[in-house]
Design an enzyme around this catalytic site. Sequence first.
Site, PDB file in Angstrom:
ATOM      1  N   GLU A 152       0.858  -1.178   0.000  1.00  0.00           N
ATOM      2  CA  GLU A 152       0.000   0.000   0.000  1.00  0.00           C
ATOM      3  C   GLU A 152       0.900   1.236   0.000  1.00  0.00           C
ATOM      4  O   GLU A 152       1.985   1.233   0.570  1.00  0.00           O
ATOM      5  CB  GLU A 152      -0.954  -0.033   1.195  1.00  0.00           C
ATOM      6  CG  GLU A 152      -2.007  -1.100   0.997  1.00  0.00           C
ATOM      7  CD  GLU A 152      -2.984  -1.253   2.150  1.00  0.00           C
ATOM      8  OE1 GLU A 152      -3.231  -0.280   2.865  1.00  0.00           O
ATOM      9  OE2 GLU A 152      -3.488  -2.379   2.328  1.00  0.00           O
ATOM     10  N   PHE A 253      13.710  -2.294   5.470  1.00  0.00           N
ATOM     11  CA  PHE A 253      12.880  -3.025   6.446  1.00  0.00           C
ATOM     12  C   PHE A 253      13.594  -3.250   7.777  1.00  0.00           C
ATOM     13  O   PHE A 253      13.310  -4.184   8.505  1.00  0.00           O
ATOM     14  CB  PHE A 253      12.350  -4.349   5.864  1.00  0.00           C
ATOM     15  CG  PHE A 253      10.934  -4.171   5.364  1.00  0.00           C
ATOM     16  CD1 PHE A 253      10.687  -3.417   4.235  1.00  0.00           C
ATOM     17  CD2 PHE A 253       9.858  -4.714   6.044  1.00  0.00           C
ATOM     18  CE1 PHE A 253       9.398  -3.200   3.795  1.00  0.00           C
ATOM     19  CE2 PHE A 253       8.566  -4.501   5.613  1.00  0.00           C
ATOM     20  CZ  PHE A 253       8.339  -3.745   4.483  1.00  0.00           C
ATOM     21  N   LEU A 254      14.555  -2.351   8.070  1.00  0.00           N
ATOM     22  CA  LEU A 254      15.211  -2.397   9.379  1.00  0.00           C
ATOM     23  C   LEU A 254      14.899  -1.118  10.155  1.00  0.00           C
ATOM     24  O   LEU A 254      15.708  -0.681  10.963  1.00  0.00           O
ATOM     25  CB  LEU A 254      16.723  -2.537   9.220  1.00  0.00           C
ATOM     26  CG  LEU A 254      17.287  -3.942   9.012  1.00  0.00           C
ATOM     27  CD1 LEU A 254      18.811  -3.908   8.996  1.00  0.00           C
ATOM     28  CD2 LEU A 254      16.802  -4.934  10.077  1.00  0.00           C
ATOM     29  N   ALA A 256      13.364   0.511  13.027  1.00  0.00           N
ATOM     30  CA  ALA A 256      12.800   0.157  14.330  1.00  0.00           C
ATOM     31  C   ALA A 256      11.782   1.212  14.748  1.00  0.00           C
ATOM     32  O   ALA A 256      11.838   2.350  14.318  1.00  0.00           O
ATOM     33  CB  ALA A 256      13.920   0.068  15.357  1.00  0.00           C
ATOM     34  N   CYS A 264      -2.134  -6.956   6.295  1.00  0.00           N
ATOM     35  CA  CYS A 264      -1.390  -8.105   5.751  1.00  0.00           C
ATOM     36  C   CYS A 264      -0.444  -8.759   6.747  1.00  0.00           C
ATOM     37  O   CYS A 264      -0.700  -9.883   7.185  1.00  0.00           O
ATOM     38  CB  CYS A 264      -0.638  -7.676   4.500  1.00  0.00           C
ATOM     39  SG  CYS A 264      -1.759  -7.293   3.137  1.00  0.00           S
TER      40      CYS A 264
HETATM   41  N1  LIG Z   1      -3.910  -4.724   0.665  1.00  0.00           N
HETATM   42  C1  LIG Z   1      -2.768  -5.146   0.178  1.00  0.00           C
HETATM   43  O1  LIG Z   1      -1.786  -4.405   0.121  1.00  0.00           O
HETATM   44  C2  LIG Z   1      -2.613  -6.557  -0.322  1.00  0.00           C
HETATM   45  C3  LIG Z   1      -1.441  -6.909  -1.024  1.00  0.00           C
HETATM   46  C4  LIG Z   1      -1.271  -8.241  -1.425  1.00  0.00           C
HETATM   47  C5  LIG Z   1      -2.230  -9.179  -1.124  1.00  0.00           C
HETATM   48  N2  LIG Z   1      -3.353  -8.804  -0.438  1.00  0.00           N
HETATM   49  C6  LIG Z   1      -4.370  -9.834  -0.177  1.00  0.00           C
HETATM   50  O2  LIG Z   1      -5.438  -9.543  -1.071  1.00  0.00           O
HETATM   51  C7  LIG Z   1      -6.695  -9.875  -0.499  1.00  0.00           C
HETATM   52  C8  LIG Z   1      -7.587  -8.641  -0.503  1.00  0.00           C
HETATM   53  O3  LIG Z   1      -7.016  -7.666   0.354  1.00  0.00           O
HETATM   54  P1  LIG Z   1      -7.532  -6.157   0.356  1.00  0.00           P
HETATM   55  O4  LIG Z   1      -6.581  -5.405   1.227  1.00  0.00           O
HETATM   56  O5  LIG Z   1      -7.772  -5.693  -1.031  1.00  0.00           O
HETATM   57  O6  LIG Z   1      -8.941  -6.333   1.116  1.00  0.00           O
HETATM   58  P2  LIG Z   1     -10.195  -5.347   1.104  1.00  0.00           P
HETATM   59  O7  LIG Z   1     -11.006  -5.716   2.285  1.00  0.00           O
HETATM   60  O8  LIG Z   1      -9.729  -3.939   0.914  1.00  0.00           O
HETATM   61  O9  LIG Z   1     -10.984  -5.736  -0.232  1.00  0.00           O
HETATM   62  C9  LIG Z   1     -11.729  -6.892  -0.403  1.00  0.00           C
HETATM   63  C10 LIG Z   1     -12.950  -6.536  -1.255  1.00  0.00           C
HETATM   64  O10 LIG Z   1     -13.636  -7.737  -1.607  1.00  0.00           O
HETATM   65  C11 LIG Z   1     -15.033  -7.452  -1.608  1.00  0.00           C
HETATM   66  N3  LIG Z   1     -15.776  -8.714  -1.560  1.00  0.00           N
HETATM   67  C12 LIG Z   1     -15.990  -9.551  -0.514  1.00  0.00           C
HETATM   68  N4  LIG Z   1     -16.723 -10.617  -0.897  1.00  0.00           N
HETATM   69  C13 LIG Z   1     -16.982 -10.463  -2.221  1.00  0.00           C
HETATM   70  C14 LIG Z   1     -17.660 -11.244  -3.203  1.00  0.00           C
HETATM   71  N5  LIG Z   1     -18.217 -12.415  -2.885  1.00  0.00           N
HETATM   72  N6  LIG Z   1     -17.735 -10.777  -4.461  1.00  0.00           N
HETATM   73  C15 LIG Z   1     -17.166  -9.591  -4.798  1.00  0.00           C
HETATM   74  N7  LIG Z   1     -16.498  -8.812  -3.917  1.00  0.00           N
HETATM   75  C16 LIG Z   1     -16.400  -9.248  -2.648  1.00  0.00           C
HETATM   76  C17 LIG Z   1     -15.209  -6.551  -0.402  1.00  0.00           C
HETATM   77  O11 LIG Z   1     -16.428  -5.839  -0.454  1.00  0.00           O
HETATM   78  C18 LIG Z   1     -13.964  -5.656  -0.522  1.00  0.00           C
HETATM   79  O12 LIG Z   1     -14.215  -4.490  -1.282  1.00  0.00           O
HETATM   80  C19 LIG Z   1      -6.359 -10.423   0.891  1.00  0.00           C
HETATM   81  O13 LIG Z   1      -6.228 -11.820   0.796  1.00  0.00           O
HETATM   82  C20 LIG Z   1      -5.005  -9.796   1.206  1.00  0.00           C
HETATM   83  O14 LIG Z   1      -4.274 -10.556   2.147  1.00  0.00           O
HETATM   84  C21 LIG Z   1      -3.568  -7.526  -0.051  1.00  0.00           C
HETATM   85  O1  LIG Z   2      11.379  -1.113   8.357  1.00  0.00           O
HETATM   86  C1  LIG Z   2      10.159  -1.163   8.511  1.00  0.00           C
HETATM   87  C2  LIG Z   2       9.256  -1.373   7.433  1.00  0.00           C
HETATM   88  C3  LIG Z   2       7.899  -1.443   7.700  1.00  0.00           C
HETATM   89  N1  LIG Z   2       7.432  -1.301   8.976  1.00  0.00           N
HETATM   90  C4  LIG Z   2       5.978  -1.405   9.250  1.00  0.00           C
HETATM   91  O2  LIG Z   2       5.501  -2.612   8.681  1.00  0.00           O
HETATM   92  C5  LIG Z   2       4.148  -2.480   8.273  1.00  0.00           C
HETATM   93  C6  LIG Z   2       3.962  -3.010   6.872  1.00  0.00           C
HETATM   94  O3  LIG Z   2       4.645  -2.194   5.953  1.00  0.00           O
HETATM   95  P1  LIG Z   2       4.715  -2.566   4.394  1.00  0.00           P
HETATM   96  O4  LIG Z   2       5.181  -3.957   4.258  1.00  0.00           O
HETATM   97  O5  LIG Z   2       5.454  -1.503   3.703  1.00  0.00           O
HETATM   98  O6  LIG Z   2       3.172  -2.430   3.999  1.00  0.00           O
HETATM   99  P2  LIG Z   2       2.057  -3.361   3.374  1.00  0.00           P
HETATM  100  O7  LIG Z   2       1.346  -2.508   2.389  1.00  0.00           O
HETATM  101  O8  LIG Z   2       1.304  -4.010   4.478  1.00  0.00           O
HETATM  102  O9  LIG Z   2       2.814  -4.496   2.497  1.00  0.00           O
HETATM  103  C7  LIG Z   2       3.129  -5.792   2.991  1.00  0.00           C
HETATM  104  O10 LIG Z   2       1.999  -6.650   2.905  1.00  0.00           O
HETATM  105  C8  LIG Z   2       1.454  -6.774   1.567  1.00  0.00           C
HETATM  106  C9  LIG Z   2       0.202  -7.620   1.668  1.00  0.00           C
HETATM  107  O11 LIG Z   2       0.485  -8.976   1.784  1.00  0.00           O
HETATM  108  C10 LIG Z   2       2.513  -7.384   0.663  1.00  0.00           C
HETATM  109  O12 LIG Z   2       1.970  -7.531  -0.642  1.00  0.00           O
HETATM  110  C11 LIG Z   2       3.744  -6.491   0.653  1.00  0.00           C
HETATM  111  O13 LIG Z   2       4.755  -7.077  -0.154  1.00  0.00           O
HETATM  112  C12 LIG Z   2       4.242  -6.339   2.103  1.00  0.00           C
HETATM  113  O14 LIG Z   2       5.357  -5.451   2.135  1.00  0.00           O
HETATM  114  C13 LIG Z   2       3.798  -1.005   8.450  1.00  0.00           C
HETATM  115  O15 LIG Z   2       3.048  -0.863   9.654  1.00  0.00           O
HETATM  116  C14 LIG Z   2       5.147  -0.314   8.580  1.00  0.00           C
HETATM  117  O16 LIG Z   2       5.076   0.829   9.383  1.00  0.00           O
HETATM  118  C15 LIG Z   2       8.321  -1.104  10.034  1.00  0.00           C
HETATM  119  O17 LIG Z   2       7.905  -1.000  11.199  1.00  0.00           O
HETATM  120  N2  LIG Z   2       9.649  -1.035   9.764  1.00  0.00           N
END
Ligand SMILES: NC(=O)c1ccc[n+]([C@@H]2O[C@H](COP(=O)([O-])OP(=O)(O)OC[C@H]3O[C@@H](n4cnc5c(N)ncnc54)[C@H](O)[C@@H]3O)[C@@H](O)[C@H]2O)c1
Ligand SMILES: O=c1ccn([C@@H]2O[C@H](COP(=O)(O)OP(=O)(O)O[C@H]3O[C@H](CO)[C@@H](O)[C@H](O)[C@H]3O)[C@@H](O)[C@H]2O)c(=O)[nH]1
Length: 437
Positions: A152, A253-254, A256, A264
């Site tokens: 994100e 990612f270090l 602190a 996630c």
């Molecule tokens: N957020 C991230 O950065 C990120 C990155 C990599 C992987 N993921 C993984 O991706 C998945 C989704 O994460 P997210 O952060 O986007 O979650 P989110 O809660 O933001 O989005 C999920 C969406 O799915 C919709 N939904 C639920 N049931 C549904 C259905 N039956 N049909 C259609 N839509 C439906 C919800 O309304 C919601 O908008 C999770 O498994 C997460 O671990 C997330």
């Molecule tokens: O040195 C660091 C780096 C990150 N964070 C914290 O760790 C959390 C996660 O950070 P980051 O990994 O950048 O954010 P996400 O968007 O949650 O992404 C992670 O989770 C996603 C969902 O699975 C994966 O797709 C990404 O690769 C993975 O980095 C946050 O609260 C950061 O503040 C620290 O405390 N110290």
Amino acid sequence: MKISVIGLGYLGAVHAASMAKLGHDVVGVDVDPARVDALAAGKAPFFEPGLDDLLTEVAATGRLTVSTDPAAVDGAQVHFVCVGTPQRADSNAADLTYVDAAIEGLAPHLHPGEVVVGKSTVPVGTAARLAGVVGDAEPGAVLAWNPEFLREGFAVQDTLSPDRIVYGVPDGEPGEQAAAVLDAVYAVPLAEGVPRIVTDYPTAELVKVAANSFLATKISFINAMAELCEVAGGDVTRLADAIGHDARIGRRFLNAGLGFGGGCLPKDIRAFKARADELGAGEAVSFLGEVDAINTRRRTRMVELATEVLGGWVEGAEVTVLGAAFKPDSDDVRDSPALDVAARLAELGAVVTVHDPQAIDNARAKQPSLHYERDLEAALAGADAVLVLTEWKQYKDLDPERVGALVAQRTVLDGRNALSRTDWTDAGWEYRALGRR
Ligand SMILES: NC(=O)c1ccc[n+]([C@@H]2O[C@H](COP(=O)([O-])OP(=O)(O)OC[C@H]3O[C@@H](n4cnc5c(N)ncnc54)[C@H](O)[C@@H]3O)[C@@H](O)[C@H]2O)c1
Ligand SMILES: O=c1ccn([C@@H]2O[C@H](COP(=O)(O)OP(=O)(O)O[C@H]3O[C@H](CO)[C@@H](O)[C@H](O)[C@H]3O)[C@@H](O)[C@H]2O)c(=O)[nH]1
């Protein structure tokens, strides 16, 4: 190629828009009308840098449509499943309700030759089970698992230019067919040289949770060193710089501080451990319990530090918390360390004012009893202590002299090791940080 994306959250909305940018005709489906309405109006349903611009760009092409109707996926050759897999309410395991419902909703619309592609993060073994569901619904359709690694705050760039692309596919011709279709979907990044790993279902599922476990472990490792620095009088940021020069370790990612949160890392390491326990291999990843515990202790330590600088008495103290999102450049407050600390201080009787550039609405929905202030200077006015808990750029850029004129006491707690101690102490502030003297 015609593509459907089921689930338009932080992952799915960015994926849908990015696939349209890559030249595909995309239909996005979500059960949440608010998310669909926003996207239909060409607006991001949450804050993600670059997503609004991307939506505007693809709107001009007409290649992205959205709907709440599951039947809208009809006719797509590839169906990406991007729904949530949150932690279950009753255990640490992943809640697969949404994934199961998405596949069930998709089943009646499948045709021979179509590929269902799971992108959600799931426990190992899920893809093999769902392959059976897909095969029962349409024997000519194939399931692939294609985990997503976007961060994100960088979601658009990570989707368009990923570090790697991983497909888990079945053996034999169906697997080759699924891989060929995914190669066509990702033709642009693959042509740019993005590495592609084609493997079996369990490996693809494990790659995702292994990557997040490694990242969480790296953060908890440096936070464990921060605990040692606190008792021994060391400085964890200097320590991280020093060990980070070793290319085998690396400085990324270090950082602190208050530790990891979000939708996630916390739930993924817990679900991984729960799944390993089910498989009788819990011992192999028992360290993840410690990774989680170190992470949670950082939040407790921040509350203790705040109590200490307030003279041991939190009740009635005016505390300004800068940051509610789990990380900067996001409005996501899922398992946010900052919001957790704010809520704990309020429970202890502090008068907590929370500021965040983007996450106030989400934070208020989660913690309605806290006081929120959208204006940064108003949030700082009269504070007995200022806690920087999410390292947004505008907090790093704060002028200690100017802020000093607003607060009641010049006390700042740097929960992310994001400020210059010298700048703040030179301006007469008591500066305290996690893991530094
Ligand atoms: N957020 C991230 O950065 C990120 C990155 C990599 C992987 N993921 C993984 O991706 C998945 C989704 O994460 P997210 O952060 O986007 O979650 P989110 O809660 O933001 O989005 C999920 C969406 O799915 C919709 N939904 C639920 N049931 C549904 C259905 N039956 N049909 C259609 N839509 C439906 C919800 O309304 C919601 O908008 C999770 O498994 C997460 O671990 C997330
Ligand atoms: O040195 C660091 C780096 C990150 N964070 C914290 O760790 C959390 C996660 O950070 P980051 O990994 O950048 O954010 P996400 O968007 O949650 O992404 C992670 O989770 C996603 C969902 O699975 C994966 O797709 C990404 O690769 C993975 O980095 C946050 O609260 C950061 O503040 C620290 O405390 N110290």
